[in-house]
Design an enzyme around this catalytic site. Structure first.
Site, PDB file in Angstrom:
ATOM      1  N   ASP A   7       0.860  -1.207  -0.657  1.00 41.10           N
ATOM      2  CA  ASP A   7       0.165  -0.131   0.373  1.00 41.10           C
ATOM      3  C   ASP A   7       1.246   1.214  -0.269  1.00 41.10           C
ATOM      4  OD1 ASP A   7      -2.554  -1.639   0.087  1.00 41.10           O
ATOM      5  OD2 ASP A   7      -2.848  -1.133   2.117  1.00 41.10           O
ATOM      6  N   ASP A  12      -6.560 -10.379   5.582  1.00 40.73           N
ATOM      7  CA  ASP A  12      -7.523  -9.695   6.785  1.00 40.73           C
ATOM      8  C   ASP A  12      -8.104  -8.485   7.374  1.00 40.73           C
ATOM      9  OD1 ASP A  12      -4.906  -8.317   7.601  1.00 40.73           O
ATOM     10  OD2 ASP A  12      -6.117  -8.760   9.395  1.00 40.73           O
TER      11      ASP A  12
HETATM   12  C1  PRP Z   1      -0.373  -5.595   5.240  1.00 39.07           C
HETATM   13  C2  PRP Z   1       0.653  -6.268   4.105  1.00 39.07           C
HETATM   14  C3  PRP Z   1       1.924  -5.595   4.158  1.00 39.07           C
HETATM   15  C4  PRP Z   1       1.424  -4.061   4.498  1.00 39.07           C
HETATM   16  C5  PRP Z   1       1.512  -3.114   3.549  1.00 39.07           C
HETATM   17  O1  PRP Z   1       0.105  -6.712   6.612  1.00 39.07           O
HETATM   18  O2  PRP Z   1       1.078  -7.834   4.284  1.00 39.07           O
HETATM   19  O3  PRP Z   1       2.142  -6.018   5.056  1.00 39.07           O
HETATM   20  O4  PRP Z   1       0.283  -3.780   5.362  1.00 39.07           O
HETATM   21  O5  PRP Z   1       1.112  -1.820   4.340  1.00 39.07           O
HETATM   22  P1  PRP Z   1       2.031  -0.797   3.588  1.00 39.07           P
HETATM   23  O6  PRP Z   1       2.483  -0.611   1.930  1.00 39.07           O
HETATM   24  O7  PRP Z   1       1.195   0.585   3.448  1.00 39.07           O
HETATM   25  O8  PRP Z   1       3.502  -0.849   4.750  1.00 39.07           O
HETATM   26  P2  PRP Z   1      -1.008  -5.594   7.542  1.00 39.07           P
HETATM   27  O9  PRP Z   1      -0.286  -4.801   8.245  1.00 39.07           O
HETATM   28  O10 PRP Z   1      -2.769  -5.939   7.668  1.00 39.07           O
HETATM   29  O11 PRP Z   1       0.463  -7.666   8.720  1.00 39.07           O
HETATM   30  P3  PRP Z   1      -0.753  -8.707   7.570  1.00 39.07           P
HETATM   31  O12 PRP Z   1       0.401  -8.894   6.931  1.00 39.07           O
HETATM   32  O13 PRP Z   1      -0.838  -9.847   9.297  1.00 39.07           O
HETATM   33  O14 PRP Z   1      -2.595  -9.002   7.774  1.00 39.07           O
END
Ligand code: PRP
Length: 199
Positions: free
Chosen positions: A113, A169
């Site tokens: 993201d 999730d």
């Molecule tokens: C999600 C995804 C990445 C992060 C990306 O993890 O797996 O690690 O967000 O976001 P960014 O580019 O804005 O940094 P999440 O925090 O949802 O944890 P998870 O993988 O345990 O679901």
């Protein structure tokens, strides 16, 4: 979409799930294409795939099964603190078992993201002097990008819709769905990522 949703309790369309964005067949096709690209780049070399928990676990496990050469696997787990809680920082809470010095490393994510998570991880892992460090993500949302990070392999570009399934999730639910879908929840519930304690 042609995929007929399964009747997996929490994820059945008509309940919390609004629309399937990528069905299991579309995901599988794209994962296989990514595997072919990775093979073309790394075949004959020693490669370590590093999954970022928890979201990347499903993607990584499917990806390695489509690679026709042997690879090693490791996982990282991180915690991220929101700016509201005074941090805005990422911290590794479960580190790699492998020493990556001199290794070819491919970081595997479910979604990029803002890019801030990977930006931190790339800086951190480069200090360990791998032979190479590249990124493979199933999904990317360029609209939200805050940090410039090199993404070598990307499965699908997606819009701002909040997505669940295939590792993604909402409050730790829906990761087990075989497809990626939008939720019916009101946007206000999803306006910000929850302050997360991951892994
Ligand atoms: C999600 C995804 C990445 C992060 C990306 O993890 O797996 O690690 O967000 O976001 P960014 O580019 O804005 O940094 P999440 O925090 O949802 O944890 P998870 O993988 O345990 O679901």
């Amino acid at each position: 979409m042609s995929h007929t949703p399964t009747s997996r309790g929490q994820g059945k369309p008509g309940e919390a799930i609004r629309e399937i964005v990528f069905d299991a067949a579309a995901i599988s096709r794209r994962v296989q294409q990514l595997a072919r690209q990775i093979e073309a780049d790394y075949s004959g070399r020693s490669l370590l795939l590093v999954g970022i928990l928890k979201g990347a676990a499903l993607f990584l496990s499917d990806l390695v099964r489509h690679l026709s050469f042997p690879v090693e696997i490791d996982f990282l787990s991180i915690s991220r603190y929101s700016l509201d809680s005074g941090g805005g920082e990422v911290r590794i809470v479960r580190d790699l078992e492998h020493d990556i010095q001199g290794k070819e490393v491919l970081l595997v994510e479910d979604i990029v993201d803002t890019g801030l998570t990977l930006h931190y991880l790339i800086q951190s892992l480069l200090r360990r002097r791998p032979a190479s460090l590249a990124v493979c993500t199933l999904l990317e949302r360029p609209e939200l990008r805050l940090a410039e990070i090199p993404i070598r392999y990307a499965g699908f570009r997606v819009s701002r819709d909040f997505l669940v399934g295939y590792g993604l999730d909402y409050r730790d639910r829906y990761r087990d769905l075989p497809y990626i879908a939008t939720l019916k929840l009101k946007p206000s519930h999803l306006s910000a990522k929850p302050v997360v304690s991951r892994g």
